[in-house]
Design a protein around this motif. Structure first.
Motif, mmCIF file in Angstrom:
data_model
loop_
_atom_site.group_PDB
_atom_site.id
_atom_site.type_symbol
_atom_site.label_atom_id
_atom_site.label_comp_id
_atom_site.label_asym_id
_atom_site.label_seq_id
_atom_site.Cartn_x
_atom_site.Cartn_y
_atom_site.Cartn_z
ATOM 1 N N SER A 116 -119.727 42.533 12.525
ATOM 2 C CA SER A 116 -120.316 41.796 13.805
ATOM 3 C C SER A 116 -121.182 42.485 14.158
ATOM 4 C CB SER A 116 -119.147 41.488 14.643
ATOM 5 O OG SER A 116 -118.515 42.394 15.292
ATOM 6 N N THR A 121 -124.939 40.100 17.695
ATOM 7 C CA THR A 121 -124.729 39.051 18.571
ATOM 8 C C THR A 121 -124.085 39.157 19.775
ATOM 9 O OG1 THR A 121 -123.213 37.887 17.070
ATOM 10 C CG2 THR A 121 -125.477 37.215 16.627
ATOM 11 N N GLY A 122 -123.445 40.218 20.038
ATOM 12 C CA GLY A 122 -122.754 40.630 21.213
ATOM 13 C C GLY A 122 -123.446 41.024 22.424
ATOM 14 N N ARG A 125 -126.770 38.514 26.644
ATOM 15 C CA ARG A 125 -127.626 37.876 26.062
ATOM 16 C C ARG A 125 -128.560 37.061 26.901
ATOM 17 N NH1 ARG A 125 -127.377 39.973 20.866
ATOM 18 N NH2 ARG A 125 -129.102 38.716 20.250
#
Ligand code: CUA
Length: 342
Positions: A116, A121-122, A125
């Motif tokens: 991940s 994508t953590g 955002r």
């Protein structure tokens, strides 16, 4: 009689001596130094797997060399001597099955747990930048959130999360800028995403990594990572792409050079594709739009032209025509004049 071993030894020594030269160049044995969180995660995983492989390699090779020396034939004639006849050894077999299996499971668990971080994508955002990436034969079209278009070169602000949404309008391609992150395929009929956060300014070179046709090799891309302020300036510079003016001509020129000229030559003189300079189609909006969207798909491979402008917004076609009209090598002066008046 001694020549052969001597030559082999000399060659082996030469190979060993030249190995550090190859390793000294960036990136050496591993992935290149990185400019993003995702790239760092890839490097971490690479070196993790490499370290385990190195330990196994050294252990196996050490045992091999020790056994070769320890149990070498020492001048005795053993032709008629047979060793003890063994059927098998269940305990040893279980051990040498379980240890590699455990190592592989361990690698799989760590890789899955860390994957991940590669997709990255953590985190926060809220200020994420989403860029549409359209792969074409044979260029990359980037669309910024405000609708601005750029070809082949993408400008990104440093320290801001970005997600690329990859599509293709013809065959499959693969977006790959090794110093930023791993590659991601652009597959016909689906949208693939690639997320990362560039963490240092610089110019990063990339290349289409999926064989996509005759000009696959000249389908590079560049990502320029700049400060937030410079990013805003660069975008402002191209803000007028929709109206006649410098920004429109710049987009037209980019579209000509990166979408058309790679096949037809910078002055339309012809190269892989036929000469098209001063061809009336270039300045006729309807015929040009049709050609750009449909391409020419004749059974004769020589006559094939990809639908090079499929998916272009209307203002990009207009920008291309404006640029062609402004270029006397590409359009007749009277053509330009007439069309300009009409
Ligand atoms: Cu596009 Cu290779």
């Amino acid at each position: 009689m001694r020549t052969k071993p001597a030559v082999i030894a000399a060659l082996a020594a030469l190979a060993l001596a030249s190995a550090p030269i190859a390793l000294a160049a960036d990136p050496g044995l591993g992935p290149p130094s990185t400019g993003s969180d995702s790239g760092e995660a890839i490097r971490w995983l690479y070196w993790f797997v490499f370290a385990i492989c190195a330990v196994v390699f050294v252990a196996v090779e050490t045992a091999l060399v020790l056994f070769v020396i320890r149990f070498r034939r020492r001048g005795e004639t053993l032709h008629d001597a047979e060793g003890p006849q063994i059927h098998g050894n269940t305990r040893v077999e279980i051990i040498w099955t379980i240890i590699p299996a455990a190592i592989l499971v361990g690698i799989a668990v760590v890789v899955l747990a860390r994957s991940s971080a590669v997709q990255a994508t953590g985190g926060d955002r809220s200020n994420e930048l989403v860029i549409q990436v359209e792969a074409h034969q044979f260029y990359w079209e980037y669309e910024y959130p405000d609708g601005q278009i750029a070809l082949d070169t993408l400008v990104l602000p440093v320290d801001r999360p970005v997600t690329l949404q990859l599509v293709t309008y013809d065959v499959n391609h693969s977006w790959w800028v090794p110093e930023l992150t791993g590659k991601r395929d652009a597959i016909y009929g689906q949208t693939n995403e690639l997320s990362f956060t560039p963490d240092r300014e610089g110019t990063f070179e990339g290349q289409c990594a999926e064989f996509c046709g005759i000009l696959h090799a000249v389908m590079p891309t560049t990502v320029e990572v700049v400060s937030e302020a410079e990013y805003a300036d660069r975008l402002a510079l191209h803000a007028g792409q929709r109206e006649p003016g410098a920004a429109q001509l710049a987009l037209g020129r980019e579209s000509w050079e990166r979408a058309c000229a790679k096949c037809h030559g910078i002055a339309g003189e012809g190269d892989i594709g036929p000469p098209i300079a001063k061809n009336g189609t270039l300045v006729d909006r309807d015929s040009l739009t049709e050609l750009l969207t449909e391409g020419l798909d004749t059974p004769d491979v020589e006559g094939y032209m990809p639908p090079v402008g499929r998916g272009w917004p209307e203002f990009q076609v207009q920008a291309l025509i404006a640029y062609i009209r402004s270029n006397e090598r590409l359009a007749e002066p009277q053509q330009a004049e007439q069309e300009g008046e009409g």
